[in-house]
Design a protein around this motif. Structure first.
Motif, mmCIF file in Angstrom:
data_model
loop_
_atom_site.group_PDB
_atom_site.id
_atom_site.type_symbol
_atom_site.label_atom_id
_atom_site.label_comp_id
_atom_site.label_asym_id
_atom_site.label_seq_id
_atom_site.Cartn_x
_atom_site.Cartn_y
_atom_site.Cartn_z
ATOM 1 N N LEU A 130 6.207 19.921 -1.059
ATOM 2 C CA LEU A 130 6.729 21.276 -1.314
ATOM 3 C C LEU A 130 8.204 21.377 -0.940
ATOM 4 O O LEU A 130 8.981 22.029 -1.642
ATOM 5 C CB LEU A 130 5.913 22.306 -0.536
ATOM 6 N N PHE A 131 8.592 20.729 0.162
ATOM 7 C CA PHE A 131 9.995 20.760 0.575
ATOM 8 C C PHE A 131 10.895 20.121 -0.475
ATOM 9 O O PHE A 131 11.934 20.682 -0.846
ATOM 10 C CB PHE A 131 10.155 20.050 1.925
ATOM 11 N N VAL A 132 10.494 18.954 -0.972
ATOM 12 C CA VAL A 132 11.284 18.264 -1.999
ATOM 13 C C VAL A 132 11.311 19.074 -3.281
ATOM 14 O O VAL A 132 12.351 19.195 -3.936
ATOM 15 C CB VAL A 132 10.713 16.850 -2.250
ATOM 16 N N TRP A 133 10.165 19.665 -3.655
ATOM 17 C CA TRP A 133 10.103 20.469 -4.883
ATOM 18 C C TRP A 133 11.027 21.675 -4.794
ATOM 19 O O TRP A 133 11.779 21.971 -5.736
ATOM 20 C CB TRP A 133 8.658 20.927 -5.112
ATOM 21 N N ILE A 134 10.988 22.389 -3.661
ATOM 22 C CA ILE A 134 11.862 23.573 -3.481
ATOM 23 C C ILE A 134 13.325 23.148 -3.466
ATOM 24 O O ILE A 134 14.187 23.817 -4.047
ATOM 25 C CB ILE A 134 11.489 24.314 -2.184
ATOM 26 N N LEU A 135 13.617 22.014 -2.808
ATOM 27 C CA LEU A 135 14.999 21.529 -2.737
ATOM 28 C C LEU A 135 15.544 21.220 -4.131
ATOM 29 O O LEU A 135 16.676 21.618 -4.475
ATOM 30 C CB LEU A 135 15.054 20.284 -1.856
ATOM 31 N N LEU A 136 14.748 20.536 -4.960
ATOM 32 C CA LEU A 136 15.179 20.223 -6.312
ATOM 33 C C LEU A 136 15.292 21.471 -7.170
ATOM 34 O O LEU A 136 16.222 21.603 -7.981
ATOM 35 C CB LEU A 136 14.201 19.232 -6.954
ATOM 36 N N PHE A 137 14.362 22.399 -6.997
ATOM 37 C CA PHE A 137 14.384 23.641 -7.776
ATOM 38 C C PHE A 137 15.637 24.460 -7.465
ATOM 39 O O PHE A 137 16.337 24.914 -8.374
ATOM 40 C CB PHE A 137 13.121 24.448 -7.485
ATOM 41 N N VAL A 138 15.907 24.635 -6.183
ATOM 42 C CA VAL A 138 17.083 25.425 -5.782
ATOM 43 C C VAL A 138 18.369 24.715 -6.190
ATOM 44 O O VAL A 138 19.314 25.334 -6.691
ATOM 45 C CB VAL A 138 17.060 25.680 -4.266
ATOM 46 N N GLU A 164 0.845 -1.197 0.000
ATOM 47 C CA GLU A 164 0.000 0.000 0.000
ATOM 48 C C GLU A 164 0.876 1.241 0.000
ATOM 49 O O GLU A 164 1.782 1.383 0.808
ATOM 50 C CB GLU A 164 -0.924 0.007 1.216
ATOM 51 N N LYS A 165 0.567 2.145 -0.939
ATOM 52 C CA LYS A 165 1.363 3.359 -1.055
ATOM 53 C C LYS A 165 0.918 4.389 -0.020
ATOM 54 O O LYS A 165 -0.278 4.627 0.157
ATOM 55 C CB LYS A 165 1.218 3.947 -2.466
ATOM 56 N N LYS A 166 1.900 4.953 0.650
ATOM 57 C CA LYS A 166 1.594 5.992 1.626
ATOM 58 C C LYS A 166 1.338 7.314 0.916
ATOM 59 O O LYS A 166 2.028 7.666 -0.035
ATOM 60 C CB LYS A 166 2.754 6.143 2.616
ATOM 61 N N ILE A 167 0.349 8.019 1.389
ATOM 62 C CA ILE A 167 0.006 9.315 0.806
ATOM 63 C C ILE A 167 1.039 10.347 1.244
ATOM 64 O O ILE A 167 1.278 10.544 2.445
ATOM 65 C CB ILE A 167 -1.408 9.752 1.226
ATOM 66 N N THR A 168 1.676 10.993 0.279
ATOM 67 C CA THR A 168 2.691 11.987 0.575
ATOM 68 C C THR A 168 2.026 13.278 1.042
ATOM 69 O O THR A 168 1.094 13.775 0.406
ATOM 70 C CB THR A 168 3.552 12.274 -0.666
ATOM 71 N N SER A 169 2.501 13.823 2.148
ATOM 72 C CA SER A 169 1.927 15.055 2.677
ATOM 73 C C SER A 169 2.346 16.234 1.811
ATOM 74 O O SER A 169 3.426 16.242 1.200
ATOM 75 C CB SER A 169 2.366 15.266 4.124
ATOM 76 N N MET A 170 1.510 17.264 1.781
ATOM 77 C CA MET A 170 1.797 18.448 0.980
ATOM 78 C C MET A 170 3.055 19.191 1.446
ATOM 79 O O MET A 170 3.854 19.616 0.612
ATOM 80 C CB MET A 170 0.586 19.379 0.996
ATOM 81 N N PRO A 171 3.289 19.371 2.762
ATOM 82 C CA PRO A 171 4.551 20.030 3.180
ATOM 83 C C PRO A 171 5.795 19.285 2.705
ATOM 84 O O PRO A 171 6.771 19.908 2.274
ATOM 85 C CB PRO A 171 4.453 20.034 4.716
ATOM 86 N N LEU A 172 5.762 17.936 2.759
ATOM 87 C CA LEU A 172 6.918 17.163 2.288
ATOM 88 C C LEU A 172 7.106 17.335 0.791
ATOM 89 O O LEU A 172 8.234 17.472 0.307
ATOM 90 C CB LEU A 172 6.726 15.686 2.636
#
Length: 205
Positions: A100-108, A90-98
């Protein structure tokens, strides 16, 4: 008269935990008409609680199962010798803060990588030189060159990866998809060889 059953093992299949694996899930089947109704639903493996996420099903095990049910048949195999069964939990639902954190980290991180590359190759000096060649004027901030170049980087990345969000431009695989495919092939090959080596060790013990 010998009745021949041809099977071609699939490279990889996905299933839920603790399911019974049938022959049709793990192989393509070509057989005489009298055997076709029973062969697809023939159980070749039953997942156990102590199984890992990846299970290697060897073609010899499949042949043994088929031979027990159809002893008067000749079994011929084509293609891969193993099927890798991946157990999907069963796949765990990824939280929105996590997210956004990963997205900002990859973007920067990607932005800094591009900036460092341009600083290393003196891209600003190149733009200044091109601006002087085209206009005959010196400019320390040649935005006429830098702005289109910045948009060009983004467009080039979109065309290179052949994706914009979930939309594809054509059916040609992107370089990233090819690398992921090669990685998956190497991973499956490694898992199959490791399982074979562990089986030999268990027999020796």
């Amino acid at each position: 008269m010998v009745n021949t059953i041809y099977i071609r093992m699939r490279s990889r299949v996905e299933t839920n935990r603790f399911n019974k694996i049938t022959l049709s899930q793990t192989a393509q089947i070509l057989a005489p008409d009298q055997y076709l109704p029973e062969l697809p639903d023939l159980i070749v493996y039953e997942l156990k609680k102590d199984d890992n996420q990846l299970v290697v099903l060897d073609v010899m095990h499949v042949i043994r199962i088929i031979s027990l049910h159809f002893p008067d048949c000749d079994i011929q195999t084509i293609g891969p010798n193993q099927t890798i069964i991946e157990i999907i939990r069963e796949k765990k639902i990824t939280s929105m803060p996590l997210f956004l954190f990963v997205w900002i980290l990859l973007f920067v991180g990607s932005g800094l990588a591009i900036l460092n590359f341009h600083e290393e190759v003196s891209m600003q000096a190149v733009h200044q030189k091109l601006y002087w060649i085209i206009t005959g004027k010196e400019n320390t901030k040649p935005l006429l060159m830098q702005i289109p170049y910045s948009f060009g980087i983004g467009m080039g990345m979109i065309l290179f990866f052949n994706h914009i969000f979930k939309k594809r431009f054509n059916e040609e695989p992107s370089p990233l998809e090819i690398e992921m495919f090669n990685y998956q092939q190497d991973l499956d090959h490694y898992v199959a060889i490791k399982e074979n080596n562990e089986s030999v060790k268990r027999l020796d013990d």
